[in-house]
Design a protein around this motif. Structure first.
Motif, PDB file in Angstrom:
ATOM      1  N   LEU A 282      64.167  62.773  54.488  1.00 14.16           N
ATOM      2  CA  LEU A 282      63.083  63.613  53.986  1.00 14.16           C
ATOM      3  C   LEU A 282      62.019  63.790  55.064  1.00 14.16           C
ATOM      4  CD1 LEU A 282      61.535  65.114  51.717  1.00 14.16           C
ATOM      5  CD2 LEU A 282      60.582  62.866  51.071  1.00 14.16           C
ATOM      6  N   HIS A 283      61.679  62.707  55.732  1.00 15.64           N
ATOM      7  CA  HIS A 283      60.669  62.771  56.792  1.00 15.64           C
ATOM      8  C   HIS A 283      61.117  63.715  57.905  1.00 15.64           C
ATOM      9  CE1 HIS A 283      58.173  61.318  60.160  1.00 15.64           C
ATOM     10  NE2 HIS A 283      57.293  61.057  59.208  1.00 15.64           N
ATOM     11  N   ARG A 284      62.361  63.622  58.304  1.00 18.76           N
ATOM     12  CA  ARG A 284      62.880  64.483  59.375  1.00 18.76           C
ATOM     13  C   ARG A 284      62.972  65.947  58.916  1.00 18.76           C
ATOM     14  NH1 ARG A 284      63.432  61.340  63.514  1.00 18.76           N
ATOM     15  NH2 ARG A 284      64.367  59.271  63.404  1.00 18.76           N
ATOM     16  N   LEU A 285      63.400  66.177  57.664  1.00 17.54           N
ATOM     17  CA  LEU A 285      63.450  67.529  57.131  1.00 17.54           C
ATOM     18  C   LEU A 285      62.049  68.135  57.077  1.00 17.54           C
ATOM     19  CD1 LEU A 285      65.465  68.932  54.222  1.00 17.54           C
ATOM     20  CD2 LEU A 285      62.986  69.125  54.140  1.00 17.54           C
ATOM     21  N   SER A 286      61.102  67.349  56.605  1.00 14.87           N
ATOM     22  CA  SER A 286      59.719  67.794  56.522  1.00 14.87           C
ATOM     23  C   SER A 286      59.187  68.132  57.912  1.00 14.87           C
ATOM     24  CB  SER A 286      58.874  66.692  55.881  1.00 14.87           C
ATOM     25  OG  SER A 286      57.514  66.996  55.936  1.00 14.87           O
ATOM     26  N   ALA A 287      59.483  67.284  58.877  1.00 14.60           N
ATOM     27  CA  ALA A 287      59.023  67.532  60.253  1.00 14.60           C
ATOM     28  C   ALA A 287      59.636  68.814  60.804  1.00 14.60           C
ATOM     29  CB  ALA A 287      59.378  66.338  61.138  1.00 14.60           C
ATOM     30  N   ALA A 288      60.921  69.017  60.591  1.00 15.04           N
ATOM     31  CA  ALA A 288      61.594  70.223  61.090  1.00 15.04           C
ATOM     32  C   ALA A 288      61.009  71.474  60.441  1.00 15.04           C
ATOM     33  CB  ALA A 288      63.096  70.138  60.841  1.00 15.04           C
ATOM     34  N   HIS A 289      60.758  71.416  59.131  1.00 15.02           N
ATOM     35  CA  HIS A 289      60.168  72.558  58.436  1.00 15.02           C
ATOM     36  C   HIS A 289      58.755  72.823  58.957  1.00 15.02           C
ATOM     37  CE1 HIS A 289      58.231  74.750  55.110  1.00 15.02           C
ATOM     38  NE2 HIS A 289      59.404  75.349  55.046  1.00 15.02           N
ATOM     39  N   SER A 290      57.983  71.777  59.122  1.00 11.01           N
ATOM     40  CA  SER A 290      56.628  71.917  59.652  1.00 11.01           C
ATOM     41  C   SER A 290      56.650  72.466  61.071  1.00 11.01           C
ATOM     42  CB  SER A 290      55.911  70.568  59.631  1.00 11.01           C
ATOM     43  OG  SER A 290      55.791  70.088  58.314  1.00 11.01           O
ATOM     44  N   ASP A 291      57.556  71.932  61.895  1.00  8.36           N
ATOM     45  CA  ASP A 291      57.663  72.409  63.278  1.00  8.36           C
ATOM     46  C   ASP A 291      57.961  73.899  63.323  1.00  8.36           C
ATOM     47  OD1 ASP A 291      57.159  69.839  64.154  1.00  8.36           O
ATOM     48  OD2 ASP A 291      59.245  69.402  64.702  1.00  8.36           O
ATOM     49  N   ALA A 292      58.841  74.364  62.440  1.00  7.71           N
ATOM     50  CA  ALA A 292      59.172  75.794  62.408  1.00  7.71           C
ATOM     51  C   ALA A 292      57.938  76.621  62.053  1.00  7.71           C
ATOM     52  CB  ALA A 292      60.304  76.050  61.421  1.00  7.71           C
ATOM     53  N   THR A 293      57.158  76.165  61.085  1.00 10.44           N
ATOM     54  CA  THR A 293      55.927  76.871  60.717  1.00 10.44           C
ATOM     55  C   THR A 293      54.972  76.907  61.894  1.00 10.44           C
ATOM     56  OG1 THR A 293      56.138  76.284  58.376  1.00 10.44           O
ATOM     57  CG2 THR A 293      53.928  76.840  59.151  1.00 10.44           C
ATOM     58  N   ILE A 294      54.781  75.774  62.538  1.00  6.70           N
ATOM     59  CA  ILE A 294      53.853  75.684  63.667  1.00  6.70           C
ATOM     60  C   ILE A 294      54.310  76.590  64.813  1.00  6.70           C
ATOM     61  CG2 ILE A 294      52.937  74.128  65.446  1.00  6.70           C
ATOM     62  CD1 ILE A 294      53.216  71.878  63.198  1.00  6.70           C
ATOM     63  N   GLU A 295      55.592  76.585  65.089  1.00  6.69           N
ATOM     64  CA  GLU A 295      56.106  77.390  66.200  1.00  6.69           C
ATOM     65  C   GLU A 295      56.060  78.887  65.902  1.00  6.69           C
ATOM     66  OE1 GLU A 295      59.914  75.541  66.775  1.00  6.69           O
ATOM     67  OE2 GLU A 295      58.982  73.721  67.586  1.00  6.69           O
ATOM     68  N   GLU A 296      56.259  79.281  64.659  1.00  9.03           N
ATOM     69  CA  GLU A 296      56.362  80.699  64.317  1.00  9.03           C
ATOM     70  C   GLU A 296      55.025  81.376  64.044  1.00  9.03           C
ATOM     71  OE1 GLU A 296      59.377  81.386  61.328  1.00  9.03           O
ATOM     72  OE2 GLU A 296      60.725  79.963  62.329  1.00  9.03           O
ATOM     73  N   LEU A 297      54.008  80.612  63.657  1.00 10.50           N
ATOM     74  CA  LEU A 297      52.726  81.219  63.308  1.00 10.50           C
ATOM     75  C   LEU A 297      51.684  80.985  64.401  1.00 10.50           C
ATOM     76  CD1 LEU A 297      52.416  80.163  59.544  1.00 10.50           C
ATOM     77  CD2 LEU A 297      53.303  82.322  60.484  1.00 10.50           C
ATOM     78  N   PRO A 298      50.757  81.935  64.561  1.00  9.47           N
ATOM     79  CA  PRO A 298      49.651  81.712  65.498  1.00  9.47           C
ATOM     80  C   PRO A 298      48.629  80.746  64.887  1.00  9.47           C
ATOM     81  CG  PRO A 298      49.377  83.823  64.402  1.00  9.47           C
ATOM     82  CD  PRO A 298      50.705  83.263  63.946  1.00  9.47           C
ATOM     83  N   LEU A 299      47.809  80.149  65.718  1.00  8.68           N
ATOM     84  CA  LEU A 299      46.803  79.202  65.222  1.00  8.68           C
ATOM     85  C   LEU A 299      45.856  79.822  64.208  1.00  8.68           C
ATOM     86  CD1 LEU A 299      45.676  76.998  68.260  1.00  8.68           C
ATOM     87  CD2 LEU A 299      46.937  76.293  66.221  1.00  8.68           C
ATOM     88  N   ASP A 300      45.607  81.107  64.307  1.00  5.27           N
ATOM     89  CA  ASP A 300      44.677  81.735  63.364  1.00  5.27           C
ATOM     90  C   ASP A 300      45.369  82.277  62.108  1.00  5.27           C
ATOM     91  OD1 ASP A 300      45.947  83.903  64.548  1.00  5.27           O
ATOM     92  OD2 ASP A 300      44.092  84.978  65.017  1.00  5.27           O
ATOM     93  N   ALA A 301      46.649  81.954  61.914  1.00  6.18           N
ATOM     94  CA  ALA A 301      47.363  82.397  60.711  1.00  6.18           C
ATOM     95  C   ALA A 301      46.644  81.868  59.478  1.00  6.18           C
ATOM     96  CB  ALA A 301      48.810  81.916  60.735  1.00  6.18           C
ATOM     97  N   PRO A 302      46.402  82.733  58.486  1.00  8.69           N
ATOM     98  CA  PRO A 302      45.689  82.283  57.280  1.00  8.69           C
ATOM     99  C   PRO A 302      46.621  81.569  56.300  1.00  8.69           C
ATOM    100  CG  PRO A 302      46.176  84.612  57.110  1.00  8.69           C
ATOM    101  CD  PRO A 302      46.657  84.175  58.474  1.00  8.69           C
ATOM    102  N   GLY A 303      46.038  80.648  55.593  1.00  4.24           N
ATOM    103  CA  GLY A 303      46.752  79.937  54.546  1.00  4.24           C
ATOM    104  C   GLY A 303      45.820  79.670  53.380  1.00  4.24           C
ATOM    105  N   ASP A 304      46.399  79.192  52.280  1.00  2.00           N
ATOM    106  CA  ASP A 304      45.630  78.890  51.088  1.00  2.00           C
ATOM    107  C   ASP A 304      46.101  77.553  50.534  1.00  2.00           C
ATOM    108  OD1 ASP A 304      43.784  80.028  48.865  1.00  2.00           O
ATOM    109  OD2 ASP A 304      45.558  79.276  47.799  1.00  2.00           O
ATOM    110  N   VAL A 305      45.174  76.598  50.408  1.00  2.00           N
ATOM    111  CA  VAL A 305      45.491  75.263  49.894  1.00  2.00           C
ATOM    112  C   VAL A 305      45.119  75.233  48.411  1.00  2.00           C
ATOM    113  CG1 VAL A 305      45.170  72.782  50.188  1.00  2.00           C
ATOM    114  CG2 VAL A 305      44.931  74.299  52.164  1.00  2.00           C
ATOM    115  N   PRO A 306      46.103  75.437  47.512  1.00  2.00           N
ATOM    116  CA  PRO A 306      45.774  75.563  46.093  1.00  2.00           C
ATOM    117  C   PRO A 306      45.202  74.300  45.466  1.00  2.00           C
ATOM    118  CG  PRO A 306      48.161  75.591  46.417  1.00  2.00           C
ATOM    119  CD  PRO A 306      47.537  75.601  47.778  1.00  2.00           C
ATOM    120  N   TRP A 307      45.415  73.145  46.056  1.00  2.00           N
ATOM    121  CA  TRP A 307      44.916  71.902  45.463  1.00  2.00           C
ATOM    122  C   TRP A 307      43.533  71.519  46.010  1.00  2.00           C
ATOM    123  CZ3 TRP A 307      49.482  72.400  48.172  1.00  2.00           C
ATOM    124  CH2 TRP A 307      49.513  71.902  49.478  1.00  2.00           C
TER     125      TRP A 307
END
Length: 192
Positions: A95-120
């Motif tokens: 799970l930790h490795r899957l989470s890291a890979a998914h996060s890495d893909a987001t980080i690599e594909e989006l620019p630093l100023d990409a907007p997001g919304d934290v619903p919690w």
């Protein structure tokens, strides 16, 4: 190295440091609670993985498609902070490795100023950028790595990030005992 690459490198390093705290431990030692609130090493790994999936997935409209029973609406409180007997260490590490890979893909594909919304998060703070979340997760991961450092030292005396860690004074066990005794004596003297 640009800001994104620097932050990403720090996050990757802290993730690996956290996983390394499990190296050589029995199932019991990896899972056992060592604080009054139940903090344990494998639970910290599970928690960090779960949190990363949310912050780099849901927040940026990139869900990983992974169901986490510990975060379900009907889960008991803090279910992401410990590991049930039917969950294996291998599953948590995967799970930790899957989470890291998914996060890495987001980080690599989006620019630093990409907007997001934290619903919690509260409504006035929900709108974020990838940069903000990357900093947040570096801090979150380092925070829990600090917990893991202390837990591992309590389990078997292993301290620092790796054997021969240059950030840790090198002492023999007798040297550490003498050092601790000096600190205890100073605490007692100050307390009286």
């Amino acid at each position: 190295m640009d800001d994104k690459a620097t932050l990403h490198r720090y996050l990757r390093t802290r993730r690996e440091d956290l996983l390394a705290k499990l190296d050589g431990l029995s199932e019991y030692d990896a899972r056992r609670p060592l604080t009054p609130t139940g903090t344990n090493l494998l639970g910290l790994v599970k928690h960090v993985a779960s949190v990363e999936l949310g912050y780099f997935g849901e927040v940026f409209g990139r869900p990983a498609g992974v169901a986490l029973p510990s975060l379900a609406d009907d889960a008991e409180p803090d279910a992401d902070m410990w590991v049930a007997p039917d969950e294996t260490r291998e599953e948590i590490i995967a799970l930790h490795r899957l989470s890291a890979a998914h996060s890495d893909a987001t980080i690599e594909e989006l620019p630093l100023d990409a907007p997001g919304d934290v619903p919690w998060w509260p409504a006035d703070r929900r709108r974020v950028s990838l940069h903000q979340i990357l900093v947040h997760m570096c801090v979150e991961t380092a925070h829990h790595l600090g917990h893991a450092d202390i837990l591992r030292e309590l389990i078997d005396g292993t301290a620092g990030q790796r054997p021969g860690d240059p950030n840790l004074t090198q002492r023999t066990p007798a040297g550490w005992a003498a050092h601790r005794a000096r600190i205890e004596a100073a605490a007692r003297a100050a307390g009286w």
